[in-house]
Structures are given as C-alpha cells and as structure tokens.
Design a protein around this motif. Structure first.
Motif, short mmCIF file in Angstrom:
data_model
loop_
_atom_site.label_atom_id
_atom_site.label_comp_id
_atom_site.label_asym_id
_atom_site.label_seq_id
_atom_site.Cartn_x
_atom_site.Cartn_y
_atom_site.Cartn_z
N ALA A 25 39.87 14.69 54.91
CA ALA A 25 38.48 14.21 54.93
C ALA A 25 38.40 12.69 55.00
N LEU A 26 39.48 11.99 54.58
CA LEU A 26 39.46 10.53 54.59
C LEU A 26 39.65 9.96 56.00
N ARG A 27 40.02 10.78 56.96
CA ARG A 27 40.30 10.29 58.29
C ARG A 27 39.06 9.72 58.98
N ARG A 28 37.89 10.18 58.56
CA ARG A 28 36.68 9.67 59.21
C ARG A 28 36.44 8.20 58.90
N PHE A 29 37.15 7.64 57.91
CA PHE A 29 36.94 6.25 57.53
C PHE A 29 37.91 5.29 58.22
N THR A 30 38.87 5.77 58.99
CA THR A 30 39.88 4.89 59.55
C THR A 30 40.41 5.44 60.87
N ALA A 31 40.84 4.51 61.73
CA ALA A 31 41.51 4.91 62.97
C ALA A 31 43.01 5.06 62.76
N ALA A 140 40.37 -9.64 79.91
CA ALA A 140 39.45 -9.28 80.98
C ALA A 140 38.15 -8.71 80.44
N LEU A 141 38.23 -7.92 79.38
CA LEU A 141 37.05 -7.24 78.85
C LEU A 141 36.21 -8.10 77.92
N HIS A 142 36.86 -8.90 77.08
CA HIS A 142 36.15 -9.50 75.95
C HIS A 142 35.97 -11.01 76.02
N ALA A 143 36.76 -11.72 76.82
CA ALA A 143 36.70 -13.18 76.77
C ALA A 143 35.35 -13.73 77.24
N SER A 197 44.60 0.04 69.15
CA SER A 197 43.84 -1.10 69.70
C SER A 197 44.65 -1.79 70.80
N PRO A 198 44.72 -1.19 71.99
CA PRO A 198 45.49 -1.81 73.08
C PRO A 198 44.78 -2.97 73.76
N ALA A 199 43.52 -3.22 73.41
CA ALA A 199 42.75 -4.29 74.07
C ALA A 199 41.98 -5.10 73.05
N SER A 200 42.71 -5.80 72.19
CA SER A 200 42.10 -6.61 71.14
C SER A 200 42.31 -8.09 71.45
N LEU A 201 41.25 -8.87 71.32
CA LEU A 201 41.29 -10.29 71.67
C LEU A 201 41.42 -11.15 70.41
N PRO A 226 34.60 -4.38 70.67
CA PRO A 226 33.45 -3.63 70.14
C PRO A 226 33.80 -2.75 68.95
N GLU A 227 35.03 -2.21 68.91
CA GLU A 227 35.42 -1.33 67.80
C GLU A 227 35.92 -2.11 66.60
N GLY A 228 36.07 -3.42 66.74
CA GLY A 228 36.56 -4.25 65.65
C GLY A 228 35.53 -5.29 65.27
N LEU A 229 35.86 -6.58 65.49
CA LEU A 229 34.92 -7.67 65.23
C LEU A 229 34.04 -7.84 66.47
N SER A 230 32.76 -7.64 66.32
CA SER A 230 31.85 -7.66 67.48
C SER A 230 31.77 -9.05 68.09
N TYR A 231 31.30 -9.11 69.33
CA TYR A 231 31.15 -10.38 70.01
C TYR A 231 30.22 -11.32 69.24
N ASP A 232 29.12 -10.77 68.72
CA ASP A 232 28.15 -11.61 68.01
C ASP A 232 28.76 -12.23 66.75
N VAL A 233 29.46 -11.42 65.99
CA VAL A 233 30.06 -11.93 64.75
C VAL A 233 31.18 -12.92 65.07
#
Length: 277
Positions: A25-31, A140-143, A197-201, A226-233
């Motif tokens: 049940a704890l799996r829903r809290f983490t990747a 390419a995706l996040h910069a 996380s194969p595409a983390s900036l 998007p799945e980690g620290l958002s662009y805005d933050v």
C-alpha cells in the motif's frame, strides 16, 4: 493499463503464485521500487520487465544525441541569440571515459564565443548554457521552459547569448562564462539518469565563472522535470539565487537557498513556445 498502474497494481486472485508484500500500500507514495512481491525467491514477471525497460531507457538517455538545431530554432522564436559549442571530447565514447575533456571547450568553440563577449560596463549579467550532459532528452525537454519562466522574472538583467553545448560537463560553463565576460553562468544540464527518472535536468549557478572553479563554488537545483521539481518552482529558486548571488557576490557553500515557495502565481510564460514533448 499504463505502466505506472500496472507496476503499482496489487496481486489479484489470479496471481496465486505471487506473494504480496505487506508494504504494498505504501507504493502509491513513491516511484521507488519497493514492495514488489515475489514468486518463490524471484521477482514477479511484471516488475522484472518494468525494471529492464527502465534500465534500457536510462542507457538510451546517456547515448541519445542532443538535437541542437531544434533547440536553436526554439530559441530563435523567442528572439534569443544562441551559439553552439562543443567540448574537447571528440565523441560520446571519449566523453564518457574522459570527464576532464567534457569540462573544456575545443579550440574552434572558444574562438566562436569571442565576438559575443561583453566588456567594461557592458559586461553580461547572466549566460545560460544548455548542455547535454548525461541525458540529452532532459536538456531538450526542460531547458527552454525553465529559461522562459526565469527570464520572465528578471528585470534589468543583461542576458547573453544562450550557449548550446554538446559532450559537456557542468564545468564547461566556467570557460564559457569567462570568455563571454559574464558575471554569472547558469548551466542547465541533463543529470545522470536514474531508473525512474531518465530525463531529469540540473541547474548549476556560478558567480564570476573562470576555469578552475570548484563545485563548492556553485549552487545546484536538481530534479527539474514535471514529475519532480516543476518549472515554476525551479525558476523561482533560480531567480532567488541569482538575486542573492548578485548582492553577495558569490555562489556555492556561502550562499544558501532560503527561498520559500508559497504557490504564488508567477509572471506568465508563453507556454505555446515551450519545447514539444
């Protein structure tokens, strides 16, 4: 069923051979890969296949080349000058085996930057470097979405040309910033890929960049996606560090990130110009 749903789904009555982990049940809290269950002494087939897929995606992230032409077209849409450079590593294999070469510019690239250099009172306040690092997909995706949101919050800053660097390590920002007479350089670089996380900036900020700067003289913002620290933050934190570094005239261990994100609305970025996913 999506991969995420499948990986986190509990065993059903038809999975009689699978022993369900009591922490499932704890799996829903983490990747993270926890409570996967077991079949005898082995992993069930589904999480094993998911692991192999993630491992392949991580390997692909390291070896996929950066589409510099596409990045520069996106920058041109924003009326941002750009220049392309390469490190001293001649190819990907040499880049992976010789990290030192990824920290240096090749001779031709250094010469290309000279015409862009500011001088005297025309010194550049900030230069962005988009670097492939160990995940070109992340760059390419996040910069560009991060640059959009950061520039939207900077007033009165002299922004130099965006430098697109290939076969690059973090420290390549030091000779780039020095050649461009920049007060600060922000290197936006693909981080070492993980199995979730194969595409983390990552963003590395250095005040008064110069060859020989140590990592202790930089500030880092990591896991931008998007799945980690958002662009805005991430943009909020970067602007805070930029303003603090300008006041204190330093970056690194002497500059602490004391920003507090409260979910305030940031100046709007033109999302229609974001890099295509």
């Amino acid at each position: 069923m999506t991969r995420e749903t499948r990986d986190h789904a509990p065993a059903t009555a038809g999975d009689s051979a699978i022993t369900v982990d009591p922490w499932h049940a704890l799996r829903r809290f983490t990747a993270a890969r926890i409570a996967l269950g077991r079949t005898g002494s082995s992993l069930p087939t589904a999480p094993l296949l998911a692991f192999n897929l993630s491992h392949a995606q991580a390997r692909d992230a390291v070896h996929t080349p950066l589409d510099t032409a596409l990045l520069r077209r996106e920058l041109d849409k924003r009326a941002l000058d750009s220049v392309e450079v390469c490190s001293a590593a001649e190819n990907r294999e040499q880049y992976l085996r010789r990290p030192d070469l990824g920290r240096m510019l090749d001779v031709q690239s250094a010469a290309c930057l000279v015409p862009y250099a500011g001088s005297g009172t025309a010194r550049t306040d900030l230069v962005f470097v988009i670097a492939d690092g160990l995940s070109a997909n992340a760059a390419a995706l996040h910069a560009i979405p991060l640059i959009d949101r950061t520039i939207a919050q900077l007033r009165g800053w002299r922004i130099g040309p965006v430098v697109v660097a290939t076969q690059a390590r973090v420290a390549i920002g030091d000779p780039i910033g020095a050649l461009l007479n920049a007060d600060m350089v922000a290197v936006l670089i693909g981080e070492r890929p993980g199995l979730s996380s194969p595409a983390s900036l990552g963003v590395y900020l250095t005040y008064r960049p110069a060859t020989g700067r140590s990592d202790a003289e930089r500030n880092c913002i990591s896991n931008v996606r998007p799945e980690g620290l958002s662009y805005d933050v991430a943009a909020f934190k970067l602007v805070h560090l930029l303003e603090a570094a300008r006041t204190m005239k330093l970056t690194g261990v002497g500059l602490k990130d004391e920003s507090v994100w409260c979910g305030d609305v940031l100046p709007a970025a033109d999302d229609s110009l974001d890099s295509p996913a």
